[in-house]
Design an enzyme around this catalytic site. Structure first.
Site, PDB file in Angstrom:
ATOM      1  N   ASN A   1       0.823  -1.226   0.000  1.00  0.00           N
ATOM      2  CA  ASN A   1       0.000   0.000   0.000  1.00  0.00           C
ATOM      3  C   ASN A   1       0.850   1.266   0.000  1.00  0.00           C
ATOM      4  O   ASN A   1       0.319   2.371  -0.045  1.00  0.00           O
ATOM      5  CB  ASN A   1      -0.967   0.008   1.201  1.00  0.00           C
ATOM      6  N   LYS A   2       2.170   1.116   0.033  1.00  0.00           N
ATOM      7  CA  LYS A   2       3.055   2.287   0.095  1.00  0.00           C
ATOM      8  C   LYS A   2       3.262   2.904  -1.296  1.00  0.00           C
ATOM      9  O   LYS A   2       2.881   2.318  -2.302  1.00  0.00           O
ATOM     10  CB  LYS A   2       4.400   1.882   0.684  1.00  0.00           C
TER      11      LYS A   2
END
Ligand SMILES: Cc1ncc(COP(=O)(O)O)c(C=O)c1O
Length: 372
Positions: free
Chosen positions: A180-181
């Site tokens: 999700n980064k």
């Protein structure tokens, strides 16, 4: 799900580069590890980079390398992902929380000095949701009191304050690469520092405490296996090479949300802070004060039931049961954090989110808010 909370952005190039590693015998401690670390020193301008298997491992190794342990205190924020605090606890030190600024959502620089004691060794500030707001003041305070800064920049790859990149504020700084980064290696993290000895120590600690010249079965200290494989690194190299494109995409998505939701007085929308250029990690709106925690949770459920991926980034760290118990915290200890945390809604946010999808999310959110 009609619209996911988060999605990685993997192109054919990433797939090719990962597959290319698989055609070699060098799956770990190979050339892609060095290349990944060099790409990070080049991008950030820092002297040393040590890749590890997660952001959490990176933060923990910073504690060990800096000699932070039992009896020491590290000042941090209670409005963050749990690992900011647990990395301090893993080293046997005590996290000392300081409440946040209600606008930037980062640790409130005004409140740091009153929590400094003769046990304080470091400040661990976090660029929450990607914003480096306040980091210049925090660095100033650290310098004045001769404290180390361990920068938890896990959420802020690509963000800048006064043109200075996130990941360059700390004596040691850490990025994380969960999918999700801003960029992903599947799992992974990286430690950055300008200090050769600290970097050398992290290299040893991530690799079972091996010494520089001890060979594979010589161990000079208690170490860990926190290595990042060349497969992960190959993915990360391509992802980092795309960071400008990735940042532009994320800023565009943020702008769509800001435009559509700006005049809704039931919401507080994340805005760019002065002198910041933020590569948002997540896009977290807040409900206005008339909403309470129960209503927020209901709204999250309704959004989720209608196929919109949402989350409650972040519940206050000091109220996680084991931390509350261990550190004797209770509700009311950090009122700004608690007030903010009760009203957050992380909306779907990723590089390739379309304008249509943003519209769908906003329409759904507004329709749900109309019921209140
Ligand atoms: C602020 C912050 N610190 C630390 C971490 C830990 O990173 P990882 O999940 O790679 O261990 C994260 C990851 O979500 C984070 O957001």
């Amino acid at each position: 799900m009609r619209v996911h909370l988060s999605r990685p952005d993997i192109t054919e190039k990433e797939i090719q580069e990962v597959c290319a590693v698989l055609r070699t015998p060098n799956l770990a401690l190979g050339p892609k590890l060095t290349e990944f670390e060099q790409a990070f020193t080049k991008y950030t301008g820092r002297k040393h980079a040590v890749a590890v298997n997660s952001g959490t491992s990176g933060l923990f190794l910073c504690m060990l390398a800096l000699g932070i342990g039992p009896g020491d205190e590290v000042i941090t924020t209670p409005f963050t992902f749990i690992a900011s605090a647990t990395s301090i606890m893993m080293a046997g030190a005590k996290p000392v929380f300081v409440d946040i600024d209600p606008v930037t959502l980062n640790i409130d620089p005004e409140k740091i000095e009153e929590r400094i004691t003769d046990k304080t060794k470091a400040i661990l500030p976090v660029e929450v949701f990607g914003s480096p707001a306040g980091f210049d003041t925090i660095c100033h305070i650290a310098e004045k009191h001769n404290l180390l800064i361990i920068e938890d920049s896990c959420e802020a790859l690509g963000s800048t304050l006064n043109g200075k990149k996130a990941g360059t504020f700390g004596k040691m700084s850490v990025f994380a690469f969960y999918p999700n980064k801003q960029i992903t290696t599947g799992e992974g993290g990286i430690i950055l520092t300008d200090d050769q000895d600290l970097a050398d120590m992290c290299v040893s600690l991530r690799n079972q405490g091996r010494g520089k010249d001890t060979g594979w079965l010589g161990h000079v200290r208690l170490g860990y296996n926190y290595r990042l494989s060349d497969i992960n690194c190959a993915l990360g190299i391509v992802q980092l090479s795309r960071i400008d494109e990735i940042k532009a995409k994320r800023q565009q998505v943020a702008k769509w949300y800001q435009q559509i939701l700006a005049d809704d007085d039931r919401l507080i929308i994340p805005a760019e802070q002065p002198n910041c250029d933020t590569n948002w990690f997540v896009f977290v709106v807040r409900l206005a004060e008339q909403f309470d925690l129960e209503q927020r949770n209901n709204i999250l459920t309704q959004l989720s039931d209608s196929g919109i991926g949402v989350s409650n980034y972040f519940p206050p760290v000091h109220l996680q049961p084991f931390i509350a118990e261990q550190l004797a915290h209770k509700e009311g200890n950090f009122p700004v954090t608690e007030q903010v945390a009760a009203r957050t809604i992380a909306l779907p946010f990723y590089n390739n989110l379309t304008k249509d999808a943003v519209n769908t999310v906003c329409t759904e959110l507004k329709e749900i808010l109309d019921k209140y």
